[in-house]
Design an enzyme around this catalytic site. Structure first.
Site, short mmCIF file in Angstrom:
data_model
loop_
_atom_site.label_atom_id
_atom_site.label_comp_id
_atom_site.label_asym_id
_atom_site.label_seq_id
_atom_site.Cartn_x
_atom_site.Cartn_y
_atom_site.Cartn_z
N SER A 42 0.87 -1.18 0.00
CA SER A 42 0.00 0.00 0.00
C SER A 42 0.91 1.23 0.00
O SER A 42 0.96 1.99 0.95
CB SER A 42 -0.93 -0.02 1.22
N HIS A 158 -3.21 -6.23 2.31
CA HIS A 158 -2.32 -7.25 2.85
C HIS A 158 -3.03 -8.57 3.09
O HIS A 158 -2.47 -9.48 3.69
CB HIS A 158 -1.70 -6.78 4.17
N GLU A 167 -4.70 -2.89 8.96
CA GLU A 167 -3.99 -3.53 10.07
C GLU A 167 -4.71 -3.29 11.38
O GLU A 167 -5.11 -2.16 11.67
CB GLU A 167 -2.57 -2.96 10.20
N GLU A 208 1.85 -9.56 6.85
CA GLU A 208 2.64 -9.14 8.01
C GLU A 208 2.47 -10.09 9.19
O GLU A 208 2.79 -9.74 10.32
CB GLU A 208 2.26 -7.71 8.39
N ASP A 249 -4.08 0.58 11.48
CA ASP A 249 -3.62 1.35 10.33
C ASP A 249 -4.74 1.24 9.30
O ASP A 249 -4.92 0.18 8.70
CB ASP A 249 -2.30 0.79 9.77
N GLU A 291 -3.70 5.09 12.42
CA GLU A 291 -2.77 5.51 11.37
C GLU A 291 -3.52 5.74 10.06
O GLU A 291 -4.45 4.99 9.74
CB GLU A 291 -1.72 4.40 11.20
N ASP A 318 1.35 8.18 7.89
CA ASP A 318 2.28 7.29 7.17
C ASP A 318 2.29 7.71 5.70
O ASP A 318 3.17 8.46 5.27
CB ASP A 318 1.84 5.82 7.35
N LYS A 343 9.57 5.15 7.74
CA LYS A 343 10.02 3.99 6.98
C LYS A 343 11.20 4.45 6.12
O LYS A 343 11.01 5.24 5.18
CB LYS A 343 8.92 3.51 6.04
N HIS A 371 8.39 -1.28 9.68
CA HIS A 371 8.72 -2.22 8.60
C HIS A 371 7.89 -1.89 7.36
O HIS A 371 7.09 -0.94 7.36
CB HIS A 371 8.40 -3.65 9.07
N LYS A 394 6.67 -0.62 14.73
CA LYS A 394 5.59 -1.41 14.12
C LYS A 394 6.29 -2.39 13.19
O LYS A 394 6.85 -1.99 12.18
CB LYS A 394 4.67 -0.47 13.33
#
Ligand code: PGA
Ligand code: ZN
Length: 437
Positions: A42, A158, A167, A208, A249, A291, A318, A343, A371, A394
């Site tokens: 993403s 994901h 998430e 993840e 997230d 997030e 993010d 990141k 990550h 995270k």
């Protein structure tokens, strides 16, 4: 002083089986240090450019042979004989060699692999663990073991289920230290597996390491995910909202259907209604971190939500920021969020990553080192999180070696330092947490 004698690079695989760049920097005759670059699914549109070959005959176009070639040729030529003790200068050389604002010519994947490997080489040359060397580059904070945001349920891009939210995390704020936090997360992850099996849901893992629940009957709605997670905390013997909290997230850019409208849990919501939805979750569940609640251009939506909710809940940029110091500055000015996800591969060098962290911290924003959904066994971010006193990391579920490698590295670091574990969250929780219903 360690001079770069040689740089090697190769195409290796990430956790999704996609090619990625590994670089190795050789200094002082026999010191060799490598780094492998992760990759997002993403991906935010303001991220530095990940250079892929686009040759459909190799890895469906995802090969990185050009990026590897750039390391071996141009980058090596520019850095040969340069001193790894001067990370800032190395990174500035890489940035100007590339010459584009998004690192699209050489590839941010090529550049970051070298930038991180050079830092590792210098740490080795100085005989220091990486986090202690990184602390020399960032002497602003005490090294601190971070609170893990562990991804227990995967959705969005994901996973194969119907969840719009990407998430669902458990955040073991109540633990005494990192080691206990990790154990808590593992036990809750295991309890959740039992609960999902009892509910007839699949327990395959998403990218993840969180549960996907994708096979029919699928996990459909956010409320279900929250309910299962809260039960898992209790069944593992902990108290939701005391020992362990929840985070999400949303990665809302992925379910933005048109400006200001978001498709989530079976309906299309306006930004305002989506904000209410988050607020309701925050009241009903021990949710302390949200997030990317809105799209990555929706500054006004962010600002409105943050001004209304900022106390007691962490609102994390993010995709909004993409670890880009200019965008973080814009967010600080707009009061768009109160936390920043970092990141390194979104920006492409270690120096720019440290700059982004410093900017956020100096503005009083919380920092979470993160990550990517496509990871490798590289544990650089664990050392980084400690060195900059980020307070949070995270890095996925406590499952799959690409995720647990980072946790295992933190376990080792914790043997050497005592830190103010969970301090940023304790401060947050002392502010106005909403009453639970
Ligand atoms: P990504 O997801 O690595 O696929 O971008 C992680 C995140 O959005 O935080
Ligand atoms: Zn995200």
């Amino acid at each position: 002083m360690a001079k770069i004698e040689r740089i090697e690079a190769r195409e290796v695989l990430d956790s999704r089986g996609n090619p990625t760049v590994m670089a190795e920097v050789i200094v002082a005759g026999n010191i060799r240090a490598g780094a492998m670059v992760p990759s997002g699914a993403s991906t935010g549109k303001y991220e530095a450019h990940e250079l892929r070959d686009g040759d459909p005959k190799r890895y469906s176009g995802k090969g990185v042979t050009q990026a590897v070639e750039h390391v071996i040729t141009e980058i090596q030529a520019a850095l040969i004989d340069k001193d790894t003790a001067n990370q800032d200068k190395l990174d500035r050389t890489l940035i100007s060699l590339d010459g584009t604002p998004t690192k699209e010519r050489l590839g941010a994947n090529a550049i970051l692999a070298v930038s991180l490997a050079a830092a590792r080489a210098e740490a080795l040359a100085q005989g220091l663990p990486l986090y202690l060397y990184l602390q020399q580059l960032f002497p602003k904070r005490e090294p601190t073991l971070p609170v893990p945001q562990m991804n227990l349920i995967n959705g969005g891009k994901h996973a194969t289920n119907n969840l719009a939210i990407q998430e669902f995390h458990v955040v073991p704020v109540g633990a005494a230290n990192f080691k206990e936090a990790l154990r808590m997360g593992v036990e809750i992850h295991a309890a959740l597996k039992k609960i999902l099996i009892e509910a007839g849901l699949a327990v395959g893992l998403g990218d993840e390491g969180g549960y996907d629940g994708g096979a029919a009957p699928a996990l459909d709605e956010s409320e279900e995910a929250f309910a299962y997670m809260t039960r898992a905390i209790e069944e593992a013997g902990y108290v939701p909202g005391v020992d362990a909290f929840l985070g999400i997230d949303a990665a809302a850019s992925e379910f933005l259907v048109e400006e200001g409208r978001y498709h989530i849990d079976g309906s299309v919501l306006t930004a305002k209604d989506l904000g209410w939805r988050y607020k309701t979750w925050n009241e009903r569940h021990p949710l302390i971190s949200i997030e990317d609640p809105f799209g990555d251009d929706a500054w006004d939506e962010w600002r409105g939500f943050t001004s209304y909710n900022a106390k007691g809940v962490q609102i994390v940029g993010d995709d909004l920021y993409a670890t880009n110091p200019q965008r973080i500055q814009q967010g600080i000015t707009h009061k768009a969020a109160n936390a920043v996800l970092i990141k390194p591969n979104q920006v492409g060098t270690l120096t720019e990553t440290l700059k982004a962290i410093l900017l956020a911290q100096e503005a009083g924003h919380r920092v979470i080192i993160s990550h990517r959904s496509g990871e490798t066994a590289d544990t650089f971010i664990a050392d980084l999180a400690v060195a900059v006193g980020a307070g949070q990391i995270k890095t996925g579920a406590p499952a799959r070696s690409d995720r647990t490698a980072k946790y295992n590295r933190l376990l080792k670091i914790e043997e050497s330092i005592e830190g103010a574990y969970a301090k940023p969250f304790r401060e947050l929780l002392s502010q106005n947490q909403p009453a639970r219903v």
